[in-house]
Design an enzyme around this catalytic site. Sequence first.
Site, PDB file in Angstrom:
ATOM      1  N   GLY A  13     -14.704   2.398  26.734  1.00 30.07           N
ATOM      2  CA  GLY A  13     -15.794   2.842  27.604  1.00 30.07           C
ATOM      3  C   GLY A  13     -15.373   3.982  28.503  1.00 30.07           C
ATOM      4  N   GLY A  59     -27.200  36.641   8.987  1.00 28.64           N
ATOM      5  CA  GLY A  59     -27.686  35.469   9.711  1.00 28.64           C
ATOM      6  C   GLY A  59     -27.018  35.309  11.059  1.00 28.64           C
ATOM      7  N   ALA A  60     -25.771  35.752  11.139  1.00 29.25           N
ATOM      8  CA  ALA A  60     -25.057  35.638  12.406  1.00 29.25           C
ATOM      9  C   ALA A  60     -25.651  36.575  13.456  1.00 29.25           C
ATOM     10  CB  ALA A  60     -23.576  35.916  12.199  1.00 29.25           C
TER      11      ALA A  60
END
Lengths: 481, 70
Positions: free
Chosen positions: A145, A374-375
């Site tokens: 945790g 695309g970059a």
Amino acid sequence: MTVLEHPMTAADPAHPDAARDPRQPRERLGALFDAGTLREITPADASGAQAGSGQIDGMPAVAFASDPGVQGGAMGTLGCAAIVAAYDEAIALGAPVIGLWHSGGARLREGVESLHAVGTVFAAMTRASGVVPQISVVLGPAAGGAAYGPALTDVVILSEAGRIFVTGPDVVRSVTGEDVDSARLGGPEPHSRRSGVVHLVTATHEEALAQARRVAVLLGHQGTLVPAAARAADASGPDLAAMLPDSPRRAYDVHPLVNGLLDEPGLELHPKWAPNVVTELGRLGGRTVGVVASNPLRLGGCLDATSAEKAARFVRMCDAFGVPLVVLVDVPGYLPGVGQEWDGVVRRGAKLLHAFAEACVPRVTLVTRKAYGGAYIAMNSRALGATRVFAWPDAEVSVMGAVAAVRILHRRKLAGVPAERRHEVEAELAAEHEKESGGLARAVDLGVIDEIIEPGRTREAIATAIAEAFPSRGVHGNIPL
Amino acid sequence: MAEVRAEMVANVWKVVTTEGTAVDDGDTLVILESMKMEIPVLAEAPGTVTKLAVAEGDVVQEGDLIAVIG
């Protein structure tokens, strides 16, 4: 209900060493805040954690610290309540909250009660996500945790002695038979280079606290942008164009350019993880900005699955806290290959598209050298809603480099050219292609580049664009992408 | 002993260093060619090049050894 396992190190004023144990929550909180400003929100007790408020460079801040002297800092009902109290106070004040972690996780002897309590901490952190900056400093082991606590926050700092893992070496050994030491399992090396869990690693715990203070101030006290100061820096600061190599093909380290652009060198987050994109907080014209920069030295500056994810999280963090973005683009494309496709470059790359497209903060792009394919779109293009897009005069914006394009478009013709002349013919065709496809001028005509700027006025142009934009801020959490 | 490995598929365009050479942090060891760019591979720590595993014209895959700095 709670038991002191190590009464010698717990808050016991009667014990001569008690006041000097530097691991005591009160000592650590006191060292984090400006001297003499610590005010306790919860008392020093056997709960395993203590919360307090104070000041960092005069700015209000809230913090809590695990108490490794009580059951190894394990988290039980009362300790978790102290952490939640810190969060309530931070939200009431609108102040950054800093966790100083040194905890083995949930308290075994409290059973499911402690699990529930740890869950309430996670819920408090998630409620505060994007509302107030959350910084974690891991000073010792943080397991179970106590590992997910830091992981839910905006910036995680690990000191050399810090360890983060879901299950420690003993459990790993008994369950899988794998023999691994705690440093290899969850120390600075794996978390700074491989997992991306940790944003910053420091050699000492003092340095870890100093970095936490720096992040808190950069995010919590962002300053006012003075474009005139940026203009003055253009005149007196380092020549930014000189930081690019002469050959457009040569890769270079982008750090001097990022740091030269900022008023003073900034604070890079995740410097060793996905180093092909640099994410850095710093000041421009006196105001905090977040810089996202392609780094051609690493992987040619390509975007890939990991760097897109890293940048996306940074963009969303900056957006949530109203930190304007400066995006320095010199990107040849997405990294091709089976490894990338299987690594989810489509899914993880989409996060960066989403992050920029949804960002409300002023966000200014500068294409220094090239932006391909695309970059180009992903690096805060006009289409994704950039506030302003600038380019230096020699920059190239296209689907791919001109030479690469003519190699595809004129494949047959080039096949007939003798090898010794091929380079020359390619160059001719490339020049022709650039003229036809329009190059930078065409990008300006289309409005996808707003303005071609001389490198000598870069700081002023970016600062002015940010100052003139509406100072908005995204209303969303900062899920740890 | 630090191993320098290729980060991506590339051609070895130029070998700048030689075995036995003393290098500093940030010195260029070889220059790779990939994504139509010349990408220097730098030493990340000071030391001596004890092994140079590539020659000009080689193709390296991601993770391939380039040099060892001792």
